[in-house]
Scaffold this motif. Sequence first.
Motif, PDB file in Angstrom:
ATOM      1  N   ILE A  57      25.840 -35.951   2.467  1.00 53.33           N
ATOM      2  CA  ILE A  57      25.262 -36.827   3.403  1.00 53.33           C
ATOM      3  C   ILE A  57      26.467 -37.259   3.993  1.00 53.33           C
ATOM      4  N   VAL A  58      27.197 -37.543   4.227  1.00 61.00           N
ATOM      5  CA  VAL A  58      28.461 -38.018   5.356  1.00 61.00           C
ATOM      6  C   VAL A  58      27.985 -37.674   6.199  1.00 61.00           C
ATOM      7  N   LEU A  59      28.251 -35.776   7.130  1.00 62.24           N
ATOM      8  CA  LEU A  59      27.884 -34.180   7.599  1.00 62.24           C
ATOM      9  C   LEU A  59      26.689 -35.038   7.837  1.00 62.24           C
ATOM     10  N   ALA A  60      24.863 -34.952   6.848  1.00 64.73           N
ATOM     11  CA  ALA A  60      23.986 -34.794   7.483  1.00 64.73           C
ATOM     12  C   ALA A  60      23.899 -36.161   8.651  1.00 64.73           C
ATOM     13  N   THR A  61      24.540 -37.827   7.831  1.00 64.92           N
ATOM     14  CA  THR A  61      23.885 -38.571   8.530  1.00 64.92           C
ATOM     15  C   THR A  61      25.166 -38.408   9.539  1.00 64.92           C
ATOM     16  N   GLY A  62      26.461 -37.807   9.926  1.00 64.39           N
ATOM     17  CA  GLY A  62      27.173 -38.075  11.396  1.00 64.39           C
ATOM     18  C   GLY A  62      25.514 -36.967  12.272  1.00 64.39           C
ATOM     19  N   ALA A  63      25.308 -36.030  11.742  1.00 65.69           N
ATOM     20  CA  ALA A  63      24.578 -34.757  12.331  1.00 65.69           C
ATOM     21  C   ALA A  63      23.170 -35.732  13.526  1.00 65.69           C
ATOM     22  N   LEU A  64      22.597 -36.190  11.865  1.00 66.18           N
ATOM     23  CA  LEU A  64      20.897 -37.631  12.539  1.00 66.18           C
ATOM     24  C   LEU A  64      21.237 -38.215  13.732  1.00 66.18           C
ATOM     25  N   ALA A 116      27.474 -49.434  10.832  1.00 66.29           N
ATOM     26  CA  ALA A 116      27.016 -48.630  11.966  1.00 66.29           C
ATOM     27  C   ALA A 116      26.314 -48.161  11.946  1.00 66.29           C
ATOM     28  N   VAL A 117      25.178 -47.231  11.187  1.00 66.79           N
ATOM     29  CA  VAL A 117      24.120 -46.356  11.501  1.00 66.79           C
ATOM     30  C   VAL A 117      23.270 -47.400  11.364  1.00 66.79           C
ATOM     31  N   ALA A 118      22.702 -48.322  10.744  1.00 59.44           N
ATOM     32  CA  ALA A 118      21.778 -49.352  11.063  1.00 59.44           C
ATOM     33  C   ALA A 118      22.321 -50.503  11.819  1.00 59.44           C
ATOM     34  N   THR A 119      22.880 -50.653  12.804  1.00 52.21           N
ATOM     35  CA  THR A 119      23.073 -51.493  13.976  1.00 52.21           C
ATOM     36  C   THR A 119      23.115 -50.832  15.137  1.00 52.21           C
ATOM     37  N   GLN A 120      23.000 -48.572  14.722  1.00 57.56           N
ATOM     38  CA  GLN A 120      22.318 -48.293  16.016  1.00 57.56           C
ATOM     39  C   GLN A 120      20.521 -48.225  16.286  1.00 57.56           C
ATOM     40  N   ALA A 121      20.072 -48.055  14.471  1.00 60.98           N
ATOM     41  CA  ALA A 121      18.977 -47.669  14.621  1.00 60.98           C
ATOM     42  C   ALA A 121      18.274 -49.113  15.153  1.00 60.98           C
ATOM     43  N   VAL A 122      18.711 -49.690  14.437  1.00 59.32           N
ATOM     44  CA  VAL A 122      18.459 -51.820  15.142  1.00 59.32           C
ATOM     45  C   VAL A 122      18.184 -51.268  16.845  1.00 59.32           C
ATOM     46  N   GLY A 123      19.672 -51.212  17.188  1.00 56.27           N
ATOM     47  CA  GLY A 123      19.436 -51.300  18.498  1.00 56.27           C
ATOM     48  C   GLY A 123      18.521 -50.453  18.965  1.00 56.27           C
ATOM     49  N   VAL A 178      18.870 -41.670   4.784  1.00 53.77           N
ATOM     50  CA  VAL A 178      19.959 -40.903   3.974  1.00 53.77           C
ATOM     51  C   VAL A 178      20.521 -41.146   3.789  1.00 53.77           C
ATOM     52  N   LEU A 179      22.062 -42.654   3.834  1.00 54.29           N
ATOM     53  CA  LEU A 179      23.442 -42.450   3.455  1.00 54.29           C
ATOM     54  C   LEU A 179      22.902 -43.302   2.683  1.00 54.29           C
ATOM     55  N   LEU A 180      22.216 -44.539   2.623  1.00 53.50           N
ATOM     56  CA  LEU A 180      21.754 -45.356   1.753  1.00 53.50           C
ATOM     57  C   LEU A 180      21.556 -44.593   0.328  1.00 53.50           C
ATOM     58  N   ALA A 181      20.770 -43.407   0.549  1.00 55.70           N
ATOM     59  CA  ALA A 181      19.708 -43.173  -0.455  1.00 55.70           C
ATOM     60  C   ALA A 181      20.546 -42.039  -1.155  1.00 55.70           C
ATOM     61  N   GLY A 182      22.299 -41.997  -0.726  1.00 57.75           N
ATOM     62  CA  GLY A 182      23.103 -41.136  -1.063  1.00 57.75           C
ATOM     63  C   GLY A 182      23.695 -42.181  -1.656  1.00 57.75           C
ATOM     64  N   ARG A 183      23.724 -43.476  -1.696  1.00 56.33           N
ATOM     65  CA  ARG A 183      24.507 -44.105  -2.110  1.00 56.33           C
ATOM     66  C   ARG A 183      23.628 -44.974  -3.871  1.00 56.33           C
ATOM     67  N   ALA A 184      22.793 -44.639  -3.277  1.00 56.96           N
ATOM     68  CA  ALA A 184      21.961 -45.282  -4.734  1.00 56.96           C
ATOM     69  C   ALA A 184      22.651 -44.843  -5.905  1.00 56.96           C
ATOM     70  N   PRO A 185      22.800 -46.107  -7.166  1.00 52.22           N
ATOM     71  CA  PRO A 185      23.339 -45.681  -7.947  1.00 52.22           C
ATOM     72  C   PRO A 185      22.809 -44.108  -9.587  1.00 52.22           C
ATOM     73  N   GLY A 186      21.441 -43.833  -8.999  1.00 47.00           N
ATOM     74  CA  GLY A 186      20.948 -43.121  -9.670  1.00 47.00           C
ATOM     75  C   GLY A 186      21.547 -41.484  -9.111  1.00 47.00           C
ATOM     76  N   ASN A 187      22.015 -41.709  -7.767  1.00 41.52           N
ATOM     77  CA  ASN A 187      22.402 -40.302  -7.542  1.00 41.52           C
ATOM     78  C   ASN A 187      23.538 -40.119  -6.914  1.00 41.52           C
ATOM     79  N   ARG A 188      24.599 -41.069  -7.668  1.00 45.95           N
ATOM     80  CA  ARG A 188      26.209 -41.105  -7.958  1.00 45.95           C
ATOM     81  C   ARG A 188      26.330 -39.974  -8.535  1.00 45.95           C
ATOM     82  N   ARG A 189      27.391 -39.183  -8.654  1.00 49.14           N
ATOM     83  CA  ARG A 189      27.947 -37.936  -9.975  1.00 49.14           C
ATOM     84  C   ARG A 189      29.190 -39.113  -9.993  1.00 49.14           C
ATOM     85  N   GLY A 190      29.029 -38.072 -11.828  1.00 47.82           N
ATOM     86  CA  GLY A 190      29.185 -39.214 -12.538  1.00 47.82           C
ATOM     87  C   GLY A 190      31.077 -39.454 -12.678  1.00 47.82           C
ATOM     88  N   ARG A 191      31.847 -38.308 -11.814  1.00 50.35           N
ATOM     89  CA  ARG A 191      32.839 -38.448 -11.800  1.00 50.35           C
ATOM     90  C   ARG A 191      33.196 -37.572 -10.765  1.00 50.35           C
TER      91      ARG A 191
END
Length: 378
Positions: free
Chosen positions: A193-200, A260-267, A359-372
């Motif tokens: 997710i972080v890799l895709a976020t950086g590239a996008l 940071a990414v949200a600030t860039q998008a708003v700008g 992409v970044l926010l979807a990856g942080r959604a509770p249902g998408n997090r790994r168990g451990r």
Amino acid sequence: MLAAFTFNTAENLPIGLLDVISDGLRVSMPAVGLLVTGYGVTVAVASVPLAHAVRAVPRRQVLTGLLAALVVSSLVAALAPSYGVLLGARLLTALAQALFWAVMGPVAVGLFPAEVRGRVVGALSVAGSLALVLGVPAGTWLGRLGDWQVPVALLAGLGSLSLVTIAALLPTSPPEEEPAAYGTAPDRRRFGIVLATGALSAAGAFAGFTYIVTFLGDVGGFPPGTVSVLLMAFGVACLAGVTVTGALLDRHPWRMPAVAVATQAVGMLGLYAAGSRPVAAVAFLVLIGSALGPVFMTTQNAMLHCAPGRTDMALAANSGAYNAGIAGGAALGGLVLALAGVRATVLAGGLLSAAACAVLLAGRAPGNRRGRPEPAGP
């Protein structure tokens, strides 16, 4: 920090001297432009293979070799009798920088306790941002004052100082035994997710920023002299952004990338919507500047946490993805410019930035997090 400043200055210095180098070597402007685009593509392609090739070499030796390559390539570039020699020297510098960003982070943060590593990443990012605020403008002024070779040769002096200091003082240990060799909370999904976020986000930023001078002139109505001042303000905003973000990274390592990414998008979307109004254009331009440096900085810091294997490989992958995003974004912006005009390039950049945020926010959604998380270590 000095090495980061020197590498970033070396990467971007030709941008301000394109016409001077073109006249001096008697080649076309597009050919000189390849000194910048070829550099970025080389970093994108070479980062991971080079990091893998030296994975067993002590980091002090690697950094010393990279800085030696920077010194040699800068001297060759300053003395280059032809365009071909200059291009070859630039590509050598790019190869050194591709590996530098992968190795430098784990080495630097490994010298400090884990609870302050975010501040260390922030300090390195401040040095990199200073290259845009201070190094490139100073080098451009010096190159236009006399010969363009002079600031290039000075980079060899700065690189030599870093080389001697690191060779003399940096502790030596096997790479896999260094304190920051592995992520603190390994997670393959979060890594992706972080890799895709950086590239996008990089693609979004440079789809619009590559043509920002044309935008400010044609859409904003700013005269050429004012545009130069606005670009300086953009650099200062970038420096301020990484300074503030660095102070918060240790407390909020996963929130700051989203901010940071949200600030860039708003700008960027705000610049598209209100770019024809001078005050609003300046405000949104500064907002973009305050996010551009922190985006890369926060994703690099995230890699130190979520790397599923060695952190140097994760950082190399992130650097490669980010530079690939830069190249792809600039190419997309050129296509949009030809089809829909310069204002649409900022819209395209804003939409890509918004997609990165999603992409970044979807990856942080509770249902998408790994168990451990996966266990740390080899």
